[in-house]
Design a protein around this motif. Structure first.
Motif, PDB file in Angstrom:
ATOM      1  N   LEU A 126      21.531 -22.464  -3.802  1.00 17.92           N
ATOM      2  CA  LEU A 126      22.077 -23.474  -2.630  1.00 17.92           C
ATOM      3  C   LEU A 126      21.530 -23.068  -1.489  1.00 17.92           C
ATOM      4  N   VAL A 127      20.775 -23.836  -0.621  1.00 13.70           N
ATOM      5  CA  VAL A 127      20.210 -23.386   0.600  1.00 13.70           C
ATOM      6  C   VAL A 127      20.345 -24.497   1.658  1.00 13.70           C
ATOM      7  N   THR A 128      21.244 -24.111   2.508  1.00  8.64           N
ATOM      8  CA  THR A 128      21.907 -24.909   3.649  1.00  8.64           C
ATOM      9  C   THR A 128      22.221 -24.315   4.947  1.00  8.64           C
ATOM     10  N   GLY A 129      21.867 -25.212   5.925  1.00  9.02           N
ATOM     11  CA  GLY A 129      21.867 -24.844   7.087  1.00  9.02           C
ATOM     12  C   GLY A 129      23.416 -24.986   7.781  1.00  9.02           C
ATOM     13  N   SER A 130      24.399 -25.572   6.612  1.00  6.87           N
ATOM     14  CA  SER A 130      25.621 -25.571   7.098  1.00  6.87           C
ATOM     15  C   SER A 130      26.629 -24.267   7.110  1.00  6.87           C
ATOM     16  N   GLY A 131      27.606 -24.298   7.604  1.00  7.71           N
ATOM     17  CA  GLY A 131      28.676 -23.321   7.232  1.00  7.71           C
ATOM     18  C   GLY A 131      29.838 -23.786   7.402  1.00  7.71           C
ATOM     19  N   GLN A 132      30.193 -25.258   7.021  1.00  4.12           N
ATOM     20  CA  GLN A 132      31.334 -26.046   6.747  1.00  4.12           C
ATOM     21  C   GLN A 132      32.009 -25.980   5.383  1.00  4.12           C
ATOM     22  N   ASN A 133      33.135 -25.055   5.398  1.00  6.96           N
ATOM     23  CA  ASN A 133      33.662 -24.857   4.067  1.00  6.96           C
ATOM     24  C   ASN A 133      34.258 -26.038   3.491  1.00  6.96           C
ATOM     25  N   SER A 134      34.350 -27.261   4.232  1.00  4.90           N
ATOM     26  CA  SER A 134      35.202 -28.359   3.509  1.00  4.90           C
ATOM     27  C   SER A 134      33.753 -28.715   2.462  1.00  4.90           C
ATOM     28  N   LEU A 135      32.852 -28.551   2.667  1.00  2.00           N
ATOM     29  CA  LEU A 135      31.845 -28.993   1.311  1.00  2.00           C
ATOM     30  C   LEU A 135      31.475 -27.784   0.658  1.00  2.00           C
ATOM     31  N   LEU A 136      31.319 -26.785   1.405  1.00  2.05           N
ATOM     32  CA  LEU A 136      30.908 -25.480   0.515  1.00  2.05           C
ATOM     33  C   LEU A 136      31.736 -25.077  -0.673  1.00  2.05           C
ATOM     34  N   SER A 137      32.975 -25.465  -0.372  1.00  2.00           N
ATOM     35  CA  SER A 137      34.355 -25.123  -1.169  1.00  2.00           C
ATOM     36  C   SER A 137      34.272 -26.128  -2.329  1.00  2.00           C
ATOM     37  N   ARG A 138      33.444 -27.241  -2.384  1.00  2.70           N
ATOM     38  CA  ARG A 138      33.648 -27.946  -3.345  1.00  2.70           C
ATOM     39  C   ARG A 138      32.516 -27.756  -4.594  1.00  2.70           C
ATOM     40  N   ILE A 139      31.553 -27.151  -4.103  1.00  2.00           N
ATOM     41  CA  ILE A 139      30.205 -26.999  -4.810  1.00  2.00           C
ATOM     42  C   ILE A 139      30.622 -26.710  -6.441  1.00  2.00           C
ATOM     43  N   ASP A 140      31.507 -25.854  -6.599  1.00  2.25           N
ATOM     44  CA  ASP A 140      31.899 -25.519  -7.938  1.00  2.25           C
ATOM     45  C   ASP A 140      32.643 -26.352  -8.942  1.00  2.25           C
ATOM     46  N   THR A 141      33.227 -27.445  -7.935  1.00  6.00           N
ATOM     47  CA  THR A 141      34.154 -28.521  -8.544  1.00  6.00           C
ATOM     48  C   THR A 141      33.156 -29.644  -9.027  1.00  6.00           C
ATOM     49  N   ASP A 142      32.370 -29.934  -8.141  1.00  2.00           N
ATOM     50  CA  ASP A 142      31.449 -31.085  -8.233  1.00  2.00           C
ATOM     51  C   ASP A 142      30.308 -30.770  -8.929  1.00  2.00           C
ATOM     52  N   PHE A 143      29.946 -29.630  -8.980  1.00  2.00           N
ATOM     53  CA  PHE A 143      28.669 -29.157  -9.645  1.00  2.00           C
ATOM     54  C   PHE A 143      29.077 -28.115 -10.806  1.00  2.00           C
ATOM     55  N   PRO A 144      29.962 -28.290 -11.743  1.00  2.00           N
ATOM     56  CA  PRO A 144      30.497 -27.086 -12.304  1.00  2.00           C
ATOM     57  C   PRO A 144      29.555 -26.309 -13.243  1.00  2.00           C
ATOM     58  N   GLY A 145      29.404 -25.157 -13.088  1.00  2.00           N
ATOM     59  CA  GLY A 145      28.605 -24.586 -13.929  1.00  2.00           C
ATOM     60  C   GLY A 145      27.291 -24.517 -13.572  1.00  2.00           C
ATOM     61  N   LEU A 146      26.894 -24.977 -12.431  1.00  2.00           N
ATOM     62  CA  LEU A 146      25.423 -25.271 -11.979  1.00  2.00           C
ATOM     63  C   LEU A 146      25.020 -24.429 -11.001  1.00  2.00           C
ATOM     64  N   PHE A 147      25.787 -23.698 -10.117  1.00  2.00           N
ATOM     65  CA  PHE A 147      25.205 -22.737  -9.292  1.00  2.00           C
ATOM     66  C   PHE A 147      26.209 -21.381  -9.717  1.00  2.00           C
ATOM     67  N   GLU A 148      25.238 -20.469  -9.955  1.00  2.16           N
ATOM     68  CA  GLU A 148      26.038 -19.017 -10.409  1.00  2.16           C
ATOM     69  C   GLU A 148      26.541 -18.644  -9.100  1.00  2.16           C
ATOM     70  N   PRO A 149      27.776 -17.629  -9.050  1.00  2.00           N
ATOM     71  CA  PRO A 149      28.315 -17.106  -8.138  1.00  2.00           C
ATOM     72  C   PRO A 149      27.368 -16.349  -7.292  1.00  2.00           C
ATOM     73  N   GLY A 150      27.427 -16.373  -6.092  1.00  2.68           N
ATOM     74  CA  GLY A 150      26.408 -15.849  -5.170  1.00  2.68           C
ATOM     75  C   GLY A 150      25.098 -16.335  -4.711  1.00  2.68           C
ATOM     76  N   MET A 151      24.865 -17.262  -5.515  1.00  5.00           N
ATOM     77  CA  MET A 151      23.641 -18.058  -5.527  1.00  5.00           C
ATOM     78  C   MET A 151      23.502 -19.112  -4.510  1.00  5.00           C
ATOM     79  N   ARG A 152      23.710 -18.720  -3.313  1.00  7.20           N
ATOM     80  CA  ARG A 152      23.629 -19.461  -2.064  1.00  7.20           C
ATOM     81  C   ARG A 152      23.372 -18.859  -0.713  1.00  7.20           C
ATOM     82  N   ILE A 153      22.676 -19.577  -0.002  1.00 10.66           N
ATOM     83  CA  ILE A 153      22.279 -19.227   1.339  1.00 10.66           C
ATOM     84  C   ILE A 153      22.841 -20.123   2.342  1.00 10.66           C
TER      85      ILE A 153
END
Length: 249
Positions: A126-153
């Motif tokens: 995941l590569v985003t210019g955002s820092g808003q937790n309201s969406l970042l915190s949803r990634i694992d729920t909305d895209f389950p198992g698709l982004f491994e832990p720590g794989m985000r900028i």
């Protein structure tokens, strides 16, 4: 089908071929249909600050960090840099305004797109210019198992946001891949420019009002009209990437 797009990219970047091993994926407007809320909250914030603006112009700033957007607008209006206090206070207010709006939904086709990358064995970052937790915190729920832990900028991980290539270069380092082993997924010119400048095969998707021509001028190797169309085309596009080289021209 995509051979001419790929050859043009290879020639422009002086590559022999692209061998995809990682997908570097934007969030707002790519994974989530969130840009209408972002533009509304930015327009409210900046108008209240007394700076003339239009709502649509904020689609063009998508990919910048919040601090960079605030600094740019204050420079434009008042001819000076924003202070650190102004950046922090204004971005906090913008986040509050965003969170007051109805929750955004995943972009149609985004789940299929990321799932295909996983099925084809590509690492996902995941590569985003955002820092808003309201969406970042949803990634694992909305895209389950698709982004491994720590794989985000995120905006917290870089000194220079998009259109600077740093976010994607950092993502390549996370995935332990070279530029010619990367696909970038983006929906905005600044993100496309950053991906292309980082050397990745950059796919643009027009999920907002930005014309195809703007994405192409920014460096998109190919542009799709929707995330659903992109997901449908991905298997044949990636096969074409693996089977197309400058040697064969």
């Amino acid at each position: 089908m995509y051979r001419s797009n790929i050859i043009n990219f290879l020639q422009r970047h002086h590559y022999q071929r692209v061998t995809p091993r990682a997908a570097l994926i934007d969030m707002d407007g790519t994974l989530y249909d969130s840009m209408k809320n972002h533009t509304a909250s930015w327009y409210r914030l900046i108008s209240e600050a007394g700076i003339p603006c239009t709502r649509d112009e904020f689609y063009l700033y998508e990919g910048r960090t919040g601090a960079s957007t605030i600094n740019y607008l204050i420079n434009r209006a008042w001819g000076r840099d924003a202070t650190d206090e102004e950046k922090a206070e204004l971005y906090h207010r913008k986040t509050l305004y965003f969170n007051e709006l109805p929750p955004v939904q995943p972009m149609p086709g985004a789940l299929e797109m990321v799932s295909l990358f996983k099925e084809m064995g590509l690492k996902r970052v995941l590569v985003t210019g955002s820092g808003q937790n309201s969406l970042l915190s949803r990634i694992d729920t909305d895209f389950p198992g698709l982004f491994e832990p720590g794989m985000r900028i995120t905006s917290r991980d870089v000194t220079h946001g998009k259109p600077h290539p740093e976010p994607f270069i950092r993502a390549m380092q996370l995935a332990h891949v070279s530029p010619s082993q990367c696909i970038v997924m983006e929906n905005a010119p600044l993100g496309v420019e950053a991906g292309d400048n980082a050397g990745a095969f950059t796919i643009g998707v027009t999920t907002g009002p930005i014309p195809v021509e703007e994405m192409e001028r920014a460096g998109a190797a190919i542009v799709f009209p929707s995330m659903e169309a992109c997901a449908e085309a991905l298997p044949s596009l990636i096969l074409s990437l693996f089977t197309t080289s400058i040697d064969a021209v």
